[in-house]
Design a protein around this motif. Structure first.
Motif, PDB file in Angstrom:
ATOM      1  N   TYR A  53       0.841  -1.193   0.000  1.00  0.00           N
ATOM      2  CA  TYR A  53       0.000   0.000   0.000  1.00  0.00           C
ATOM      3  C   TYR A  53       0.878   1.247   0.000  1.00  0.00           C
ATOM      4  N   VAL A  54       0.432   2.260  -0.725  1.00  0.00           N
ATOM      5  CA  VAL A  54       1.147   3.533  -0.765  1.00  0.00           C
ATOM      6  C   VAL A  54       0.141   4.653  -0.575  1.00  0.00           C
ATOM      7  N   ASP A  55       0.428   5.566   0.328  1.00  0.00           N
ATOM      8  CA  ASP A  55      -0.421   6.738   0.551  1.00  0.00           C
ATOM      9  C   ASP A  55       0.392   7.963   0.145  1.00  0.00           C
ATOM     10  N   LEU A  56       0.025   8.567  -0.987  1.00  0.00           N
ATOM     11  CA  LEU A  56       0.788   9.679  -1.547  1.00  0.00           C
ATOM     12  C   LEU A  56       0.118  11.014  -1.257  1.00  0.00           C
ATOM     13  N   PRO A  57       0.894  12.104  -1.311  1.00  0.00           N
ATOM     14  CA  PRO A  57       0.263  13.420  -1.182  1.00  0.00           C
ATOM     15  C   PRO A  57      -0.596  13.676  -2.418  1.00  0.00           C
ATOM     16  N   SER A  58      -1.386  14.738  -2.401  1.00  0.00           N
ATOM     17  CA  SER A  58      -2.213  15.098  -3.556  1.00  0.00           C
ATOM     18  C   SER A  58      -1.527  16.186  -4.360  1.00  0.00           C
ATOM     19  N   GLU A  70       3.650   1.111   2.826  1.00  0.00           N
ATOM     20  CA  GLU A  70       3.321   0.051   3.765  1.00  0.00           C
ATOM     21  C   GLU A  70       3.673  -1.293   3.152  1.00  0.00           C
ATOM     22  N   SER A  71       4.380  -2.102   3.932  1.00  0.00           N
ATOM     23  CA  SER A  71       4.730  -3.442   3.459  1.00  0.00           C
ATOM     24  C   SER A  71       4.049  -4.458   4.352  1.00  0.00           C
ATOM     25  N   VAL A  72       4.288  -5.718   4.055  1.00  0.00           N
ATOM     26  CA  VAL A  72       3.720  -6.764   4.900  1.00  0.00           C
ATOM     27  C   VAL A  72       4.326  -6.693   6.303  1.00  0.00           C
ATOM     28  N   LYS A  73       5.523  -6.066   6.432  1.00  0.00           N
ATOM     29  CA  LYS A  73       6.204  -5.991   7.728  1.00  0.00           C
ATOM     30  C   LYS A  73       5.892  -4.727   8.513  1.00  0.00           C
ATOM     31  N   ALA A  74       5.805  -3.578   7.817  1.00  0.00           N
ATOM     32  CA  ALA A  74       5.724  -2.304   8.537  1.00  0.00           C
ATOM     33  C   ALA A  74       5.211  -1.190   7.642  1.00  0.00           C
ATOM     34  N   ALA A  75       4.745  -0.129   8.279  1.00  0.00           N
ATOM     35  CA  ALA A  75       4.420   1.104   7.558  1.00  0.00           C
ATOM     36  C   ALA A  75       5.554   2.080   7.824  1.00  0.00           C
ATOM     37  N   SER A  76       5.929   2.818   6.810  1.00  0.00           N
ATOM     38  CA  SER A  76       7.056   3.726   6.952  1.00  0.00           C
ATOM     39  C   SER A  76       6.716   5.080   6.343  1.00  0.00           C
ATOM     40  N   ASP A  77       6.982   6.143   7.097  1.00  0.00           N
ATOM     41  CA  ASP A  77       6.765   7.481   6.570  1.00  0.00           C
ATOM     42  C   ASP A  77       7.792   7.786   5.487  1.00  0.00           C
ATOM     43  N   VAL A  78       7.372   8.567   4.518  1.00  0.00           N
ATOM     44  CA  VAL A  78       8.277   9.076   3.487  1.00  0.00           C
ATOM     45  C   VAL A  78       8.390  10.569   3.723  1.00  0.00           C
ATOM     46  N   TYR A  79       9.623  11.055   3.800  1.00  0.00           N
ATOM     47  CA  TYR A  79       9.872  12.466   4.097  1.00  0.00           C
ATOM     48  C   TYR A  79      10.222  13.225   2.827  1.00  0.00           C
ATOM     49  N   ALA A  80       9.774  14.464   2.755  1.00  0.00           N
ATOM     50  CA  ALA A  80      10.073  15.299   1.598  1.00  0.00           C
ATOM     51  C   ALA A  80      11.534  15.752   1.663  1.00  0.00           C
TER      52      ALA A  80
END
Length: 131
Positions: free
Chosen positions: A42-47, A62-72
């Motif tokens: 799963y990927v949650d992107l900005p608009s 988000e992976s099967v193991k963890a969710a990870s924030d992506v920083y600008a």
């Protein structure tokens, strides 16, 4: 050890930035990061139109193991997002530096690019991680 493209800049948190030359920067996560995360589901992107600030979280992978924030890596306005990732987040696993890009930012403070790591510095950083 993955090949690191020479035209990228990196954050210590494993995001990459490719300067496109028109004031825009394409952003993604490194091959090293996707390897650590495992299969992305799963990927949650900005608009498009969102403002992002350098160093602040603006997306989630988000992976099967963890969710990870992506920083600008830079501040600016989001001008494009890779909507294909909604249906196929595993593209990031397959091609982190190509088709797996996340979003494009129109840079408001180009000097911020100077604060990012070179490919060599990033390679050294992840090498240290692995020891």
């Amino acid at each position: 050890m993955s090949d690191i493209p020479g035209d990228l800049k990196f954050m210590k948190s494993h995001e990459w930035a490719r300067v496109e030359g028109d004031g825009k920067v394409t952003v993604g996560i490194s091959d090293h990061a996707q390897g650590l995360l495992g299969d992305l589901v799963y990927v949650d992107l900005p608009s498009v139109g969102d403002s992002v600030d350098a160093g602040n979280a603006c997306a989630v992978v988000e992976s099967v193991k963890a969710a990870s924030d992506v920083y600008a890596p830079v501040s600016g306005k989001v001008t494009a997002v890779n909507s294909a990732l909604a249906d196929k987040p595993e593209t990031i696993n397959e091609d982190a530096y190509g088709e797996g890009w996340l979003f494009v930012v129109e840079v408001s403070e180009p000097d911020q690019l100077n604060e990012l790591l070179s490919p060599d510095d990033y390679a050294e950083l992840i090498e240290d991680d692995e020891h």
